[in-house]
Design an enzyme around this catalytic site. Structure first.
Site, PDB file in Angstrom:
ATOM      1  N   HIS A 116      -8.724  10.860  -5.494  1.00 53.62           N
ATOM      2  CA  HIS A 116      -7.282  10.603  -5.506  1.00 53.62           C
ATOM      3  C   HIS A 116      -6.657  11.442  -6.607  1.00 53.62           C
ATOM      4  O   HIS A 116      -7.240  11.619  -7.685  1.00 53.62           O
ATOM      5  CB  HIS A 116      -7.008   9.122  -5.776  1.00 53.62           C
ATOM      6  CG  HIS A 116      -5.648   8.848  -6.340  1.00 53.62           C
ATOM      7  ND1 HIS A 116      -5.433   8.642  -7.691  1.00 53.62           N
ATOM      8  CD2 HIS A 116      -4.428   8.764  -5.746  1.00 53.62           C
ATOM      9  CE1 HIS A 116      -4.139   8.433  -7.898  1.00 53.62           C
ATOM     10  NE2 HIS A 116      -3.511   8.509  -6.744  1.00 53.62           N
ATOM     11  N   GLY A 269      10.631   3.324   0.982  1.00 53.02           N
ATOM     12  CA  GLY A 269      10.045   4.618   1.299  1.00 53.02           C
ATOM     13  C   GLY A 269       9.487   4.667   2.714  1.00 53.02           C
ATOM     14  O   GLY A 269       9.507   3.691   3.465  1.00 53.02           O
TER      15      GLY A 269
END
Length: 312
Positions: A116, A269
């Site tokens: 990540h 979002g």
């Protein structure tokens, strides 16, 4: 290196860098996988909770990466969500602008770790009318089968990237990463860590942005050598089953604890882009306990406990 000028607003400088970073990373991953990223450009229409745009790039079903998602987003909103003001209560409810690149790569081979990385900037309008900017980000490694040399390499690249900004930065951000990527409900680290920072502005705009770029630019150096070394190792059903089980921890962390996921969902979002970090296949089993002395048990005893990998 780009610097601020009267002709180029700071927000545009950061946006240009982030878009370039996304392109460089996805290009390198496509080269090593042989697959193609789907590019999904999106726009938040006026009247929605957020306005802005972004580009989600995702590769699925490749020979090396089962799912690799890398998204760029740049949005504006009328009020900062609670997840963004935990450490800045004076900005609660302030109008804001946020942009960043976030990625999670889930490899097919269980011997290649999931990774990540995220780099981002937030800007808000303070009560005095002044813009307040701060940065966040980092990278962390989540192996299923641990290799000490891989963890040492990953942490060494992180340390070296941060060294120009002060000897305190790597140990401080390494500890922050260990604290953040921790599954409290399991009392367990998510992986072998890396570096993480948030609400960072102490070096001023120029210095803080330079540190952000150093972290973003270091990502491929930290991860690709590990992929190249492990992608051709042979594995069987046992290793695959353990990989899918451990991916469950990734899902649990992202949905329960991750501030980035919470920020994206709380602020309205784009859900599909926010959840691009999820693995394509995952499994859970009740009270799974690895066989003592097995490679699976070694993950819990040798790799998940917090360690000083640079000195290992």
């Amino acid at each position: 290196m780009k610097t601020m000028t009267n002709a180029t607003p700071p927000v545009q400088i950061v946006r240009d860098y982030l878009q370039s970073l996304q392109q460089r990373i996805t290009g390198a991953i496509a080269d090593i996988d042989g697959g193609t990223f789907l590019a999904d450009a999106w726009q938040k229409e006026p009247g929605e909770q957020l306005q802005g745009n972004g580009l989600t790039k995702i590769l699925e079903g490749g020979p090396v990466f089962e799912r690799a998602g890398c998204g760029f987003s740049h949005v504006q909103g009328p009020r900062l969500p609670p997840s963004a003001t935990q450490h800045r209560p004076e900005l609660a409810g302030a109008p804001f602008e946020a942009m960043g690149v976030s990625l999670v790569f889930h490899p097919r081979n269980p011997y290649v770790p999931t990774v990540h990385m995220n780099v981002r900037m937030l800007a808000a309008k303070g009560k005095d009318g002044q813009d307040v900017c701060w940065f966040g980000g980092g990278m962390d490694l989540t192996p299923y089968y641990g290799f000490e040399e891989d963890a040492v390499h990953f942490h060494t690249v992180c340390r070296d990237a941060l060294k120009p900004f002060g000897d305190d930065k790597y140990p401080r951000f390494k500890a922050w990463c260990d604290d953040y990527f921790f599954l409290k409900h399991r009392n367990e680290q998510r992986g072998v860590g890396g570096v993480f920072f948030d609400d960072f502005s102490e070096l001023g705009f120029e210095g803080s942005f330079a540190m952000l770029r150093a972290v973003g630019d270091a990502f491929l150096h930290a991860y690709l050598p590990i992929v190249e070394k492990r992608q051709h190792l042979e594995y069987g059903e046992r290793e695959r089953a353990f990989q899918l089980y451990r991916r469950g921890r990734y899902v649990e962390f992202n949905l329960v604890w991750d501030r980035g996921t919470h920020f994206g969902l709380q602020s309205g979002g784009r859900t599909e882009s926010i959840l691009l970090s999820m693995p394509p296949l995952v499994s859970w089993s009740y009270q799974h306990t690895p066989e003592p002395g097995s490679p699976e048990a070694a993950l819990y005893t040798r790799f998940l406990p917090r360690r000083d990998w640079v000195s290992a």
